[in-house]
Write a protein that holds these residues in place. Structure first.
Motif, PDB file in Angstrom:
ATOM      1  N   MET A  57      -4.474  11.472   3.037  1.00 31.47           N
ATOM      2  CA  MET A  57      -5.691  10.663   3.002  1.00 31.47           C
ATOM      3  C   MET A  57      -5.550   9.280   3.629  1.00 31.47           C
ATOM      4  O   MET A  57      -6.522   8.534   3.708  1.00 31.47           O
ATOM      5  N   GLY A  58      -4.370   8.901   4.057  1.00 32.78           N
ATOM      6  CA  GLY A  58      -4.212   7.585   4.661  1.00 32.78           C
ATOM      7  C   GLY A  58      -2.768   7.327   5.026  1.00 32.78           C
ATOM      8  O   GLY A  58      -1.887   8.161   4.797  1.00 32.78           O
ATOM      9  N   SER A  59      -2.501   6.164   5.607  1.00 32.99           N
ATOM     10  CA  SER A  59      -1.133   5.808   5.994  1.00 32.99           C
ATOM     11  C   SER A  59      -0.827   4.329   5.748  1.00 32.99           C
ATOM     12  O   SER A  59       0.244   3.852   6.114  1.00 32.99           O
ATOM     13  N   GLY A  60      -1.753   3.601   5.123  1.00 31.93           N
ATOM     14  CA  GLY A  60      -1.551   2.173   4.922  1.00 31.93           C
ATOM     15  C   GLY A  60      -0.371   1.853   4.028  1.00 31.93           C
ATOM     16  O   GLY A  60       0.398   0.917   4.300  1.00 31.93           O
ATOM     17  N   VAL A  61      -0.192   2.639   2.950  1.00 35.44           N
ATOM     18  CA  VAL A  61       0.934   2.408   2.046  1.00 35.44           C
ATOM     19  C   VAL A  61       2.254   2.680   2.761  1.00 35.44           C
ATOM     20  O   VAL A  61       3.232   1.939   2.616  1.00 35.44           O
ATOM     21  N   ALA A  62       2.300   3.762   3.559  1.00 34.09           N
ATOM     22  CA  ALA A  62       3.521   4.092   4.307  1.00 34.09           C
ATOM     23  C   ALA A  62       3.891   2.966   5.266  1.00 34.09           C
ATOM     24  O   ALA A  62       5.077   2.639   5.436  1.00 34.09           O
ATOM     25  N   LYS A  63       2.904   2.358   5.898  1.00 33.93           N
ATOM     26  CA  LYS A  63       3.153   1.252   6.830  1.00 33.93           C
ATOM     27  C   LYS A  63       3.745   0.056   6.091  1.00 33.93           C
ATOM     28  O   LYS A  63       4.670  -0.596   6.593  1.00 33.93           O
ATOM     29  N   THR A  64       3.222  -0.217   4.897  1.00 32.57           N
ATOM     30  CA  THR A  64       3.768  -1.318   4.102  1.00 32.57           C
ATOM     31  C   THR A  64       5.240  -1.071   3.778  1.00 32.57           C
ATOM     32  O   THR A  64       6.073  -1.979   3.871  1.00 32.57           O
ATOM     33  N   VAL A  65       5.578   0.166   3.385  1.00 34.54           N
ATOM     34  CA  VAL A  65       6.955   0.494   3.023  1.00 34.54           C
ATOM     35  C   VAL A  65       7.879   0.400   4.230  1.00 34.54           C
ATOM     36  O   VAL A  65       8.980  -0.164   4.150  1.00 34.54           O
ATOM     37  N   SER A  66       7.446   0.936   5.370  1.00 37.45           N
ATOM     38  CA  SER A  66       8.329   1.004   6.539  1.00 37.45           C
ATOM     39  C   SER A  66       8.455  -0.320   7.277  1.00 37.45           C
ATOM     40  O   SER A  66       9.446  -0.557   7.974  1.00 37.45           O
TER      41      SER A  66
END
Length: 332
Positions: A57-66
């Motif tokens: 449903m999204g990728s914003g959290v993954a971007k924050t982590v990476s």
């Protein structure tokens, strides 16, 4: 870059996702099971499917982590840092699962990342850690507590003249939807955290470039492992969330799940903040329970859970730092 090191690191990341699934499955379904809205196996199957859907449903959290927690390290040392960070998170997940303590897998991962980065002399983005992790860590439980109390108060007022038995039957059905929302939010939040780690590993190995979109196979692998772990279940933690904090009835379970799911979706889509699903649902349950009377909540159990929240990041950081030193001595 050693392909074997990349494969091992990704494998460990996927195993972390699996432990995240069985550790946090209680977040989505404990209230529904405790109120008998769903059978345990039906609840786990539903949660596994919704976790899978939420991961896409999204990728914003993954971007924050990476990109927002530590500087992407380079070379074999960089892969060792990621490996050690994951080991720290996994060890803490297993310890807290064994004792039935609903600690945060997310904060175990972030603690592991910070501890391994410091041990490996890699830059930690402290502003990002404070803004995206520490502040939400304190703010989200407060919001969960207050929102849970207000949502349950509103439900009690709206249904104040309803037949109690009919209302409970209706809320038992409604809990199927609210539990699905919790599971969807869990997939949205927690699958993406591992996606961010895998993306960092691919960047270190020069397979991906910094800022590239998340490969589809990474999304599928992380989602499947989270779902598999969820279906395996976390019965020890489920008992703590579902019964030891407070005995819930269907309206209370619905209120807690609706509150928790709303906070998770809001934080993911509005702020890209990787909050803890454990913190949110636990505090929501406390807020809902306090509408009965303040002493209806078993605050002694709640105190132990909150203490676990505070020590999760430092404990995982220490384990990760020790793991990095071991890896550094043995292989780097």
């Amino acid at each position: 870059m050693d392909t074997f090191a990349l494969v091992v690191t990704i494998g460990v990341a996927l195993f972390f996702t699996y432990t995240n699934g069985f550790h946090d499955s209680a977040n989505a379904i404990a209230t529904s099971v405790s109120t008998r809205a769903l059978t345990p196996r039906a609840a786990l199957a539903m949660a596994a499917v919704m976790n899978l859907a939420g991961a896409f449903m999204g990728s914003g959290v993954a971007k924050t982590v990476s990109e927002g927690v530590i500087e992407t390290p380079e070379g074999s040392k960089g892969m060792g840092i990621l490996f050690a960070a994951l080991v720290g998170a996994i060890v803490w997940n297993l310890i807290t699962w064994y004792f039935g303590l609903p600690s945060s897998s997310s904060h175990a991962l972030f603690g592991g990342m910070v501890g391994a980065a410091l041990a490996g002399s890699t830059t930690v983005y402290w502003q990002g850690v404070v803004d995206k992790i520490v502040i939400p860590m304190f703010l989200s439980p407060v919001i969960g507590l207050l929102a849970g109390y207000l949502v349950m108060t509103a439900i009690m007022w709206i249904f104040r003249r309803a037949n109690p038995h009919k209302a409970k039957r209706g809320f038992r059905i409604a809990q199927t939807v609210s539990a699905a929302g919790m599971a969807l939010g869990h997939g949205l939040q927690d699958a993406q955290k591992t996606m961010g780690i895998v993306v960092m590993a691919l960047v270190i190995a020069d397979v991906e470039d910094y800022g590239d979109p998340i490969p589809v196979w990474v999304k599928i692998a992380c989602a499947l492992m989270l779902s598999a772990g969820t279906y395996a279940g976390g019965w020890r933690i489920m008992r703590t969330l579902g019964r030891k904090i407070i005995e819930l009835d269907p309206p209370q379970g619905f209120a807690a799940e609706t509150t928790g799911a709303s906070i998770m979706f809001g934080s993911a889509f509005l702020f890209h903040a990787p909050i803890s699903t454990t913190h949110v649902i636990t505090s929501s349950i406390m807020g809902v329970g306090a509408t009965k009377r303040v002493n209806a909540v078993r605050w002694g159990v709640a105190r132990n859970i909150i203490m676990g929240w505070f020590i999760t990041m430092p404990a995982a950081a220490v384990v990760a730092a020790v793991s990095f030193w071991v890896v550094n001595l043995a292989f780097l």
